[in-house]
Design a protein around this motif. Structure first.
Motif, PDB file in Angstrom:
ATOM      1  N   PHE A   6       0.855  -1.185   0.000  1.00 40.36           N
ATOM      2  CA  PHE A   6       0.000   0.000   0.000  1.00 40.36           C
ATOM      3  C   PHE A   6       0.889   1.232   0.000  1.00 40.36           C
ATOM      4  O   PHE A   6       1.746   1.399   0.864  1.00 40.36           O
ATOM      5  N   VAL A   7       0.694   2.075  -1.012  1.00 40.56           N
ATOM      6  CA  VAL A   7       1.500   3.275  -1.202  1.00 40.56           C
ATOM      7  C   VAL A   7       0.580   4.479  -1.392  1.00 40.56           C
ATOM      8  O   VAL A   7      -0.614   4.326  -1.644  1.00 40.56           O
ATOM      9  N   ALA A   8       1.176   5.663  -1.268  1.00 39.03           N
ATOM     10  CA  ALA A   8       0.461   6.908  -1.566  1.00 39.03           C
ATOM     11  C   ALA A   8       1.198   7.569  -2.717  1.00 39.03           C
ATOM     12  O   ALA A   8       2.277   8.133  -2.522  1.00 39.03           O
ATOM     13  N   THR A   9       0.626   7.451  -3.914  1.00 34.19           N
ATOM     14  CA  THR A   9       1.314   7.959  -5.099  1.00 34.19           C
ATOM     15  C   THR A   9       1.450   9.477  -5.095  1.00 34.19           C
ATOM     16  O   THR A   9       2.332  10.014  -5.752  1.00 34.19           O
ATOM     17  N   SER A  10       0.599  10.151  -4.361  1.00 34.25           N
ATOM     18  CA  SER A  10       0.682  11.615  -4.345  1.00 34.25           C
ATOM     19  C   SER A  10       1.124  12.137  -2.979  1.00 34.25           C
ATOM     20  O   SER A  10       0.715  13.209  -2.562  1.00 34.25           O
ATOM     21  N   PHE A  26      13.065  -3.023  -4.347  1.00 28.97           N
ATOM     22  CA  PHE A  26      13.612  -4.292  -3.867  1.00 28.97           C
ATOM     23  C   PHE A  26      12.788  -5.465  -4.394  1.00 28.97           C
ATOM     24  O   PHE A  26      13.342  -6.463  -4.857  1.00 28.97           O
ATOM     25  N   LEU A  27      11.470  -5.341  -4.323  1.00 28.48           N
ATOM     26  CA  LEU A  27      10.598  -6.421  -4.803  1.00 28.48           C
ATOM     27  C   LEU A  27      10.787  -6.642  -6.299  1.00 28.48           C
ATOM     28  O   LEU A  27      10.872  -7.782  -6.764  1.00 28.48           O
ATOM     29  N   GLU A  28      10.879  -5.558  -7.064  1.00 29.46           N
ATOM     30  CA  GLU A  28      11.103  -5.679  -8.511  1.00 29.46           C
ATOM     31  C   GLU A  28      12.452  -6.320  -8.807  1.00 29.46           C
ATOM     32  O   GLU A  28      12.555  -7.220  -9.632  1.00 29.46           O
ATOM     33  N   ALA A  29      13.496  -5.862  -8.123  1.00 26.98           N
ATOM     34  CA  ALA A  29      14.851  -6.368  -8.373  1.00 26.98           C
ATOM     35  C   ALA A  29      14.959  -7.856  -8.060  1.00 26.98           C
ATOM     36  O   ALA A  29      15.723  -8.577  -8.702  1.00 26.98           O
ATOM     37  N   ASN A  30      14.187  -8.307  -7.076  1.00 29.46           N
ATOM     38  CA  ASN A  30      14.242  -9.715  -6.674  1.00 29.46           C
ATOM     39  C   ASN A  30      13.141 -10.553  -7.311  1.00 29.46           C
ATOM     40  O   ASN A  30      12.928 -11.696  -6.916  1.00 29.46           O
ATOM     41  N   LYS A  31      12.451  -9.946  -8.287  1.00 29.29           N
ATOM     42  CA  LYS A  31      11.400 -10.633  -9.042  1.00 29.29           C
ATOM     43  C   LYS A  31      10.352 -11.283  -8.133  1.00 29.29           C
ATOM     44  O   LYS A  31       9.923 -12.407  -8.355  1.00 29.29           O
ATOM     45  N   ILE A  32       9.961 -10.538  -7.108  1.00 32.18           N
ATOM     46  CA  ILE A  32       8.907 -10.983  -6.199  1.00 32.18           C
ATOM     47  C   ILE A  32       7.607 -10.363  -6.696  1.00 32.18           C
ATOM     48  O   ILE A  32       7.511  -9.139  -6.843  1.00 32.18           O
ATOM     49  N   ASP A  33       6.610 -11.206  -6.987  1.00 30.01           N
ATOM     50  CA  ASP A  33       5.323 -10.705  -7.474  1.00 30.01           C
ATOM     51  C   ASP A  33       4.655  -9.870  -6.394  1.00 30.01           C
ATOM     52  O   ASP A  33       4.561 -10.292  -5.241  1.00 30.01           O
ATOM     53  N   PHE A  34       4.201  -8.701  -6.788  1.00 29.03           N
ATOM     54  CA  PHE A  34       3.495  -7.834  -5.853  1.00 29.03           C
ATOM     55  C   PHE A  34       2.536  -6.945  -6.610  1.00 29.03           C
ATOM     56  O   PHE A  34       2.613  -6.804  -7.829  1.00 29.03           O
ATOM     57  N   LYS A  35       1.624  -6.365  -5.852  1.00 28.70           N
ATOM     58  CA  LYS A  35       0.672  -5.423  -6.418  1.00 28.70           C
ATOM     59  C   LYS A  35       0.737  -4.149  -5.590  1.00 28.70           C
ATOM     60  O   LYS A  35       0.671  -4.196  -4.365  1.00 28.70           O
ATOM     61  N   GLU A  36       0.919  -3.022  -6.288  1.00 26.08           N
ATOM     62  CA  GLU A  36       0.913  -1.718  -5.633  1.00 26.08           C
ATOM     63  C   GLU A  36      -0.527  -1.233  -5.540  1.00 26.08           C
ATOM     64  O   GLU A  36      -1.227  -1.195  -6.554  1.00 26.08           O
ATOM     65  N   LEU A  37      -0.940  -0.853  -4.350  1.00 21.46           N
ATOM     66  CA  LEU A  37      -2.296  -0.339  -4.162  1.00 21.46           C
ATOM     67  C   LEU A  37      -2.200   1.080  -3.626  1.00 21.46           C
ATOM     68  O   LEU A  37      -1.624   1.319  -2.560  1.00 21.46           O
ATOM     69  N   ASP A  38      -2.773   2.013  -4.375  1.00 21.36           N
ATOM     70  CA  ASP A  38      -2.693   3.429  -4.019  1.00 21.36           C
ATOM     71  C   ASP A  38      -3.770   3.783  -3.005  1.00 21.36           C
ATOM     72  O   ASP A  38      -4.952   3.535  -3.232  1.00 21.36           O
TER      73      ASP A  38
END
Length: 134
Positions: A6-10, A26-38
């Motif tokens: 959970f992130v705050a894009t603004s 870190f998650l992208e670099a380690n190829k860990i599947d995730f979903k960003e929720l704004d």
């Protein structure tokens, strides 16, 4: 299982943005599947995050700040917990995931230190013997 971040894009806070970037990077670099929720643009995401962060993990004002990390419905932690797990090389257990094949698990990470200690003990034990022979 999907990791939810959970992130705050603004967010106006540079500190929050940096923490969010570090988790996502870190998650992208380690190829860990995730979903960003704004949580900034989606009231449902904000409400769900706030309701599902355990009471003892909420700040005094009761409103947890992003990033907050979940594995599906299971709360993993906030940025500080994530950072500690990363530093201790236990990120997969923190996220509730099995380490990928061929990666260093926490047990393997401890072994070199243990072996080095044993080797040093043996070296120390050998020194007096060689001094006695002299």
């Amino acid at each position: 299982m999907v990791i939810k971040v959970f992130v705050a894009t603004s967010s106006g806070s540079i500190a929050i943005r940096k923490k969010q970037q570090e988790v996502v990077g870190f998650l992208e670099a380690n190829k860990i599947d995730f979903k960003e929720l704004d949580i900034a643009g989606d009231e449902d995401n904000r409400r769900w995050m706030r309701e599902n962060v355990p009471g003892e993990k909420k700040p005094q004002n009761g409103i947890p700040l992003p990033p907050q990390i979940f594995n599906e419905e299971q709360y993993c932690g906030d940025f500080d917990s994530f950072f500690s797990a990363k530093e201790e090389n236990i990120i997969y257990s923190f996220l509730g995931l099995a380490p990928p094949p061929g990666s260093k698990g926490t047990e393997k990470a401890e072994e070199p230190g243990e072996n080095e200690g044993q080797e040093n003990s043996e070296d120390v034990g050998n020194l007096p013997e060689s001094q006695e022979k002299s």
